[in-house]
Design an enzyme around this catalytic site. Structure first.
Site: not given
Length: 772
Positions: A12, A85, A87, A89, A286, A288, A331
């Site tokens: 990203e 990432d 997750d 999103e 990470y 989140r 996670h």
């Protein structure tokens, strides 16, 4: 591109790509998509409802150049890797990138990692998977459902309340939490009671003791003090027991946001921005996550570091189990990637946050703190109540050597709890009473939410997920449904009855209370919109319903629910509610009739206006009606007639200062002092300057502000010129020196910026021509 590159890895952000590139082989190139590259089209909602909620996506205008570059690179390599990432999103971003580059979704390798370290990146490359359509569908379902709610609900608010308003599935529930708490506070009745604290001594060493319960009646307090005055105090019982305190689990997204707010005063959005930078630089895992899981490798590294720094007695490897229902993918917690680094940063904010994360992780793997608690019950011979004294001493500090968790609210201090051990005592020992003080205390209303405590509440209720907390809180503030602000303390009379030197005295003193720091307050518009939604869209702002929707997203992510079925089940009843509200819901203005103005004999009304809450003298048909803004801290719901009439006191003329009139008023954005042509902002009230508001500020204070403004303006001026009747000033600005040429501002080039005092009139005229 160099011919040696045969692999393209897409992430990203540029910062993340830079870090990853260091850990890959020479034949890998890493490029960034700069976040989301596609979104639903805005025309016709971007969703084909009749065709099974089929989404219509388009490449964002600002990302077309990025996609063009990635396409060009993709044609020149053998393999394109998606490394966004881990997750939902991130999965969706990777999917949109793959589609935009015309990659085969079923064959394109997708790599995931919890941390950006060489072992993690190279392990991911050796163990790729493909894009997970369940995760992508969960993200699509959330995005489409939120688009449906926003596009259908917002126009109803425009029609029934005011144009420009918006509603959202999670944001509206968050505002409702704040509205309900605010009304609970306004409805709270504070009752007083007396807290009795004794200053005692045993064998010449002093300590404090207090009554176990507060006394409501002033008469009862006085009788107790009178009895204590002639009583013998004796140790009735002693109890000493060991006690231990265990460390808290390492950070999740919500607990990091909460603790950074408590200890560093970071806003939740600020915490996530700083954590993102630490993650992309390879310093932490990470950020989140709702998991407290720690890998075996990390546990061993932490144990090794603890033994090295503090000794083997301090190490206690511990696995933690999360309590969050519906936690997203498996996670890890938020932890440092290298346990031997207790400092990692690029600036002061990163340094502080990294230190917090490192300490929390290390402490989570340390031994319990061992304490000893002592409780002494002291008999007051002629009274019916005993005094209690408590002592506490740390025998082994354990994890407390590194870290102690913060708290959301500060409560009244426990005066009977000693900072250390009580003096040596034994049952039957006579205790000397040096002083006895009964202080009137008042019940405290439920605390207002901070950003941190709101995150905690949202998580507890199952509303939103780690990736949504910060954006939700930012959105409700940006849309002016909620404000984050400090509010000054108030004063009240407090009674104190004391026994000292054999005499009983009573006095009334002023004590401050009610100061609020960085608390969330719903605005009048937030109250109004919430009332409308509760009345007409009960499900949308229902806590349980919202949490159930989040659970359904989780089920989609795990392949247990079809996303289109979920949307179908939601949309039917929701669309029916929208149609019903458009046809039958009453328009809401929050209007209240407060009474009659004694001067004009006209009705006084409080209502929501085009630019916010206001009070009005005269009804809507009155051609000479007058308006005034409602004072900060007041609300449409509880403003009184007297308070409304005070709002018409502005502008206030406070007399002359050096031949110019001093006037106080409120502008569109903030209150100000006007002195001739000079405008000076009035700062927010503080404990030192509680009267810094336009209705109470004194002329003496205004003079101070005027003088300070004149001095500051003079200090900003570097040089002055005049050209053809136009005043020209070279002055210091927030972003460096610049030129004020009449009503225009001119930028200084780098060479002139370095020595602005040397700027000549010829330089300025040349700049003015160049910057026309």
């Amino acid at each position: 591109m160099a011919k040696a590159w045969t692999n393209l890895v897409i992430v990203e952000s540029p910062a993340k790509s830079k870090t990853i590139k260091k850990y890959l082989w020479a034949w890998f190139e890493v490029k960034a998509s700069y976040g989301h590259v596609a979104d639903l089209v805005k025309k016709n909602m971007g969703v084909d409802i009749e065709n099974g909620f089929e989404p219509k996506y388009e490449i964002s205008a600002e990302k077309k150049k990025v996609i063009k570059e990635l396409k060009s690179l993709a044609k020149k390599v053998d393999t394109v890797w998606i490394a966004t990432d881990e997750d939902r999103e991130g999965e969706a971003i990777g999917w949109h990138v793959a589609r935009a580059l015309w990659l085969d979704i079923e064959k394109t390798p997708r790599i995931v990692f919890h941390e950006i370290t060489k072992p993690a990146i190279q392990h991911a490359i050796k163990n790729p998977r493909t894009l997970d359509m369940n995760l992508i569908d969960a993200q699509q379902a959330r995005r489409i459902l939120d688009r449906l709610v926003g596009f259908e609900l917002s126009p109803v608010l425009w029609k029934k309340i005011r144009g420009g308003l918006s509603a959202g599935r999670v944001q509206s529930v968050a505002v409702r939490l704040l509205v309900e708490r605010e009304r609970e506070i306004h409805g709270f009745e504070s009752k007083s009671a007396f807290k009795v604290v004794a200053d005692c001594s045993a064998k010449t060493k002093g300590f404090k003791a207090e009554l176990a319960r507060k006394i409501v009646s002033e008469d009862t307090v006085r009788k107790f003090i009178e009895a204590a005055q002639v009583s013998t105090l004796t140790v009735k019982s002693l109890e000493t027991k060991p006690w231990k305190k265990s460390a808290t689990a390492p950070f999740t997204t919500s607990t990091l946001q909460q603790e950074a707010s408590r200890k560093l005063w970071y806003a939740v959005g600020q915490t996530m921005r700083v954590a993102q930078k630490l993650y992309e630089a390879g310093h932490i895992t990470y950020m989140r996550t709702d998991s407290v899981n720690i890998s075996d490798t990390a546990m061993k590294a932490a144990e090794k570091e603890i033994k090295k720094r503090y000794g083997a007695d301090y190490a206690k490897p511990t696995k933690y189990k999360g309590k969050t229902a519906g936690a997203q993918e498996a996670h890890e917690c938020i932890r440092p990637t290298h346990m031997d680094k207790d400092v990692a940063w690029a600036n002061a904010q990163e340094k502080k946050l990294y230190s917090l994360i490192w300490k929390r992780m290390i402490a989570s793997q340390m031994a319990d703190a061992k304490l000893e608690k002592t409780k002494a019950v002291i008999d007051v011979s002629l009274a019916k109540q005993d005094l209690i004294a408590k002592g506490e001493v740390i025998r082994f500090d354990g994890f407390l050597k590194v870290y102690s968790e913060g708290k959301d609210e500060e409560h009244d201090a426990d005066d009977a709890k000693q900072d250390g051990m009580l003096p040596a005592m034994e049952e039957g020992m006579i205790i000397k009473l040096k002083q006895l003080t009964a202080t009137e205390t008042f019940d405290r209303h439920p605390p207002r939410y901070t950003e941190a405590s709101l995150v905690k509440k949202l998580e507890k209720e199952g509303i939103g997920r780690p990736s949504t907390y910060a954006p939700t809180i930012a959105t409700i503030q940006r849309r002016w449904y909620v404000v984050l602000e400090d509010r000054a303390w108030k004063e009240r009379d407090t009674k104190i009855i004391a026994l000292k030197g054999g005499k009983i005295t009573q006095e009334v003193i002023k004590k401050v209370y009610g100061a609020e720091k960085k608390k969330l307050f719903p605005t009048d518009m937030g109250l109004l919109v919430t009332d409308f939604l509760v009345e007409n869209f009960a499900d949308i702002v229902d806590y349980h319903f919202t949490a159930t929707v989040e659970e359904q997203f989780d089920h989609i992510a795990h392949g247990k629910l079809a996303w289109k079925k979920m949307l179908t089940d939601f949309y039917g009843p929701f669309h029916e509610e929208v149609s019903n509200a458009v046809d039958h819901a009453d328009r809401m203005t929050g209007e209240r009739e407060l009474g009659i103005d004694p001067k004009t004999k006209k009705v006084v009304i409080a209502r929501m206006g085009r630019y916010g809450p206001l009070v009005q003298i005269g009804d809507q048909e009155d051609e000479n009606k007058k308006f005034a803004k409602i004072r900060p801290g007041r609300s449409l719901e509880d403003i009184t007639l007297e308070q409304a009439l005070e709002c018409f006191a502005l502008p206030r003329n406070l007399g002359d200062y050096n031949g110019e009139e001093v006037q106080v008023n409120i502008g569109r954005f903030w209150p100000y002092v006007r002195w001739g042509s000079l405008f000076v902002s009035i700062p927010k009230p503080t404990e030192e300057t509680p009267h810094d508001e336009p209705y109470t500020i004194t002329v003496e204070r205004c003079r101070e502000l005027i003088d300070a403004k004149i001095k500051a303006d003079k200090e900003k001026i570097i040089n002055e010129f005049e050209h053809e009747g136009t005043k020209i000033v070279v002055e210091k600005g927030r972003r460096g020196p610049f030129v004020r040429f009449g009503k225009k501002n001119l930028k200084l080039p780098k060479d002139l910026k370095e020595s602005p005092e040397k700027v000549t009139l010829e330089d300025i005229l040349k700049l003015a021509e160049e910057q026309k």
